[in-house]
Design an enzyme around this catalytic site. Structure first.
Site, PDB file in Angstrom:
ATOM      1  N   HIS A   1       0.799  -1.225   0.000  1.00 16.28           N
ATOM      2  CA  HIS A   1       0.000   0.000   0.000  1.00 16.28           C
ATOM      3  C   HIS A   1       0.833   1.276   0.000  1.00 16.28           C
ATOM      4  O   HIS A   1       0.321   2.347  -0.307  1.00 16.28           O
ATOM      5  CB  HIS A   1      -0.933   0.028   1.220  1.00 16.28           C
ATOM      6  CG  HIS A   1      -0.230   0.367   2.504  1.00 16.28           C
ATOM      7  ND1 HIS A   1       0.460  -0.567   3.236  1.00 16.28           N
ATOM      8  CD2 HIS A   1      -0.104   1.544   3.172  1.00 16.28           C
ATOM      9  CE1 HIS A   1       0.985   0.009   4.300  1.00 16.28           C
ATOM     10  NE2 HIS A   1       0.667   1.275   4.290  1.00 16.28           N
ATOM     11  N   ARG A   2       2.121   1.207   0.332  1.00 20.35           N
ATOM     12  CA  ARG A   2       2.898   2.433   0.475  1.00 20.35           C
ATOM     13  C   ARG A   2       3.122   3.123  -0.871  1.00 20.35           C
ATOM     14  O   ARG A   2       3.344   2.476  -1.888  1.00 20.35           O
ATOM     15  CB  ARG A   2       4.243   2.150   1.144  1.00 20.35           C
ATOM     16  CG  ARG A   2       4.105   1.822   2.620  1.00 20.35           C
ATOM     17  CD  ARG A   2       5.438   1.846   3.326  1.00 20.35           C
ATOM     18  NE  ARG A   2       5.288   1.554   4.741  1.00 20.35           N
ATOM     19  CZ  ARG A   2       5.031   2.462   5.673  1.00 20.35           C
ATOM     20  NH1 ARG A   2       4.910   3.738   5.342  1.00 20.35           N
ATOM     21  NH2 ARG A   2       4.901   2.110   6.941  1.00 20.35           N
TER      22      ARG A   2
END
Length: 398
Positions: free
Chosen positions: A240-241
């Site tokens: 998700h980063r």
């Protein structure tokens, strides 16, 4: 309710990990209020709306028994500047109306920074949960959020000894690094006659949450049956980063690595809504996924069960790295650095970097330590200790 004997706390939350961390803290407040009739705590929740999809927030309130937010700022998505600025604007009004003794912010999101800045400018004491973490990569928006929030805070709740050491390097005074406290009177004694800001190694509240959540998950979740997978015969992945999702080449490399890794065991990939949107925009994957199973967002309890029973975990999430460590599941971190260096030093976590060869080799070939691990994240009583600190220091000011 007699407000003269009531301490008011507002928690500002806006992202999945922050919702999860609320659960044990709310439980600790409830226990305190039941045993202290003359010293009540009034706790309110301000939800920034940073993650506004049902699967990414309301489901966690429902499953973990967290009350509905008292205020929903409904900010939604946007660029970092627009999102943070709008959160500050709306949070400021909410804080003026309630004027609490404390505002608590959690982690390293834009919600964290916005809540801290809005509060400190109103001279409201800020407590930062998960303080002192550093990746030393200032290209990460989370790193900027951490640093600025720490320097706005009156109490810096550090989850580990390394986090305390990071703050010592930055010149913070009033360091309390005595390990995790078990004596009910110890914490009050240690922080007596101190000045703000206070840096304290108090343990990781996510350990509290894990203990609470796993007990429920074992009874509630049927995710293994639904997916028709067996324990220790699948990989679990989360991405998700921004450093991974916003770079087309990096994201394609990660997905290609997943495909190759899944030739041994199926790879379960619950996809963050933002990540799924970017995958579609980049037309990734453009071909077959082999045994990579893309899932819609799943509940916290289902995630815990998937983590506990995975053969190995691949992630860029700090929270998942810690949970893997606590569950003794080998973890491959798809980044060049991590804030949770203790998990790497333990031998249960490997920083793979972002090349296909490195990710595949780290996952398929690396040997992981099976040695007993230190209790580096505390004893699962962090939330109760936090309550004691906030009560003790509520009348201080900078």
């Amino acid at each position: 309710m007699n407000l003269e004997k009531t301490m008011r706390i507002i928690s500002v939350v806006g992202a999945r990990p922050q919702f999860i961390k609320l659960a044990p803290f709310i439980s600790a407040i409830k226990k305190h209020n039941e045993s202290h009739s003359n010293q009540k705590i009034e706790h309110s929740i301000v939800h920034t709306g940073q993650h506004y999809d049902y699967e990414m927030n309301k489901i966690f309130f429902d499953e973990l028994g967290i009350p509905e937010p008292d205020v929903n700022l409904e900010v939604g998505s946007g660029t970092h500047g627009i999102q943070t600025g709008e959160m500050m604007k709306r949070a400021e009004q909410a804080l003026i109306e309630k004027m609490p003794n404390w505002i608590l912010v959690y982690g390293d999101t834009n919600s964290t920074l916005a809540g801290a800045l809005a509060a400190v400018k109103l001279h409201i004491l800020v407590g930062h949960v998960e303080s002192g973490l550093r990746s030393y990569n200032r290209k990460m928006p989370e790193e900027i959020n951490r640093i600025l929030t720490d320097h706005c805070s009156a109490v810096l709740f550090c989850p580990t000894e390394n986090a305390v050491k990071n703050l010592m390097k930055e010149g913070f005074p009033n360091i309390i690094n005595k390990g995790i406290l078990s004596d009910s009177s110890s914490i009050e004694l240690l922080i007596s006659d101190t000045e703000l800001p206070v840096v304290i190694n108090i343990g990781d509240i996510m350990y509290d949450t894990l203990l609470m959540g796993m007990e429920i998950a074992e009874k509630k979740s049927t995710i293994l049956e639904k997916l028709d997978i067996k324990p220790n015969e699948y990989y679990l992945a989360t991405i998700h980063r921004a450093e991974n999702t916003d770079n087309k080449d990096r994201l394609r490399t990660i997905i290609d690595s997943f495909v190759e890794i899944s030739e041994k065991y199926p790879l379960i990939f619950p996809v963050h809504p933002r990540t799924r949107k970017i995958l579609e925009e980049y037309n990734i994957p453009h071909s077959g996924l082999n045994q990579v199973l893309l899932l819609d967002p799943i509940s916290y309890f289902d995630m815990l069960i998937l983590e506990k029973n995975a053969y190995k975990i691949l992630t860029d999430s700090g929270g998942v790295q810690k949970e893997a460590y606590l569950m003794k599941i080998p973890c491959i971190t798809l980044r060049d650095e991590t804030e949770w260096i203790e998990t790497v030093e333990s031998g249960f976590n490997i920083l793979s970097g972002i090349t296909k060869e490195a990710i595949v080799t780290s996952t398929l070939s690396s040997q992981f330590s099976q040695q007993a691990k230190k209790a580096i994240f505390g004893n699962g009583q962090t939330s109760q200790e936090m309550v004691k600190v906030l009560i003790k220091l509520k009348d201080l000011s900078f």
